[in-house]
Scaffold this motif. Sequence first.
Motif, PDB file in Angstrom:
ATOM      1  N   UNK A  38       0.876  -1.169   0.000  1.00  0.00           N
ATOM      2  CA  UNK A  38       0.000   0.000   0.000  1.00  0.00           C
ATOM      3  C   UNK A  38       0.914   1.220   0.000  1.00  0.00           C
ATOM      4  N   UNK A  39       0.869   1.989  -1.075  1.00  0.00           N
ATOM      5  CA  UNK A  39       1.797   3.106  -1.263  1.00  0.00           C
ATOM      6  C   UNK A  39       1.291   4.429  -0.718  1.00  0.00           C
ATOM      7  N   UNK A  40       0.175   4.401   0.028  1.00  0.00           N
ATOM      8  CA  UNK A  40      -0.354   5.669   0.539  1.00  0.00           C
ATOM      9  C   UNK A  40      -1.100   5.428   1.848  1.00  0.00           C
ATOM     10  N   UNK A  41      -0.329   5.387   2.920  1.00  0.00           N
ATOM     11  CA  UNK A  41      -0.887   5.227   4.260  1.00  0.00           C
ATOM     12  C   UNK A  41      -0.347   6.339   5.150  1.00  0.00           C
ATOM     13  N   UNK A  42      -1.015   6.549   6.274  1.00  0.00           N
ATOM     14  CA  UNK A  42      -0.608   7.587   7.219  1.00  0.00           C
ATOM     15  C   UNK A  42      -0.662   7.050   8.643  1.00  0.00           C
ATOM     16  N   UNK A  43       0.216   7.583   9.478  1.00  0.00           N
ATOM     17  CA  UNK A  43       0.101   7.468  10.929  1.00  0.00           C
ATOM     18  C   UNK A  43      -0.093   8.876  11.466  1.00  0.00           C
ATOM     19  N   UNK A  44      -0.888   8.993  12.535  1.00  0.00           N
ATOM     20  CA  UNK A  44      -1.151  10.300  13.131  1.00  0.00           C
ATOM     21  C   UNK A  44      -0.905  10.226  14.628  1.00  0.00           C
TER      22      UNK A  44
END
Length: 329
Positions: A38-44
């Motif tokens: 998955x080439x587009x993930x985020x952590x916040x």
Amino acid sequence: MRRLSITTGAIFCAAMVVAASGPACADEAQARPRPAADHHQHLFSPAAAAWMSSSIVLAPVDADALVAQLDAAGIGRAAVLSAAYAYGLPARAIDHEYARVRAENDWVAAQAARHPERLVALCSFNPPKDYALLELGRCATSPGFGRGIKLDFAASDVQLDQSGHVERLRQVFRAANARGMAIVMDMRASRALGRPYGAAQAHVLLEQVLPYAPDVPVQVSHLAGNGPGFGDTPAREALAVLAEAAARQDPRMRQVWFDVAAVVQADLPADEARRLVRRLRQLGLDRVLYGSDPRGDNEEPDGWEAFLRLPLEEAETARVARNVVPYLR
């Protein structure tokens, strides 16, 4: 915040893998390939989620939670794009801005380091800021980064028709190229601020910016839009410029990839799906990347499940599933 979902068949398949018994699972996997990455993930971080929740409802997301979601979706690796750029939003002022940018980037790097075989962290910043090149250099020498940067043109109010912004992008691209750092960018200009965007801006990117990063992967997010859906007319016009350049094998496109994050929706009309497929084929399926970019206001099912509904040949779908950009390998 919505996270990745998975079909009943895939859950059954995963269970069969664990049980080490699996003709049915093999059939399922062959019929329904899963993306390698998955080439587009985020952590916040909690601080970033609170800061960004003024515009979209976000909950903190850490690495353990993301890896669990990747496991459920049958995806091996993910690019984790830091949201530190959000502290540089031009419309909002915050005390100790650069310190907060550094802190968010470092938090994301530390989280990704908990699962180094699964997650690759990319640092981010607002490119027009006076600390942009300083942060790029800091991230390049940090053990948790060094493989790529994330730029968001809309959130940073980068305007490709402003000479000063174009020059700063050249500096950032040149510096990233010198450091061997990939570039992931949301290139669409801000709709909220009414900034111009379309074919003219894509030509500027192609002719005046991309030549400054010829040796590193450049990933255009959301097929040059910003989702959800296949983009508005200006975004399609921008994508057309880049797709036509790719089709004619323009050397400036040699290292350019495109992720489909938030583009392919479950309710995409048939005519839109056919138009999208024509554009993907023009780009070349070997440069198309799967990405999900889960959003708090998006309750669509797993983006890969929607992607499988496109009128692509099985070999084309399998090609996209196998694609992994070099910074994730």
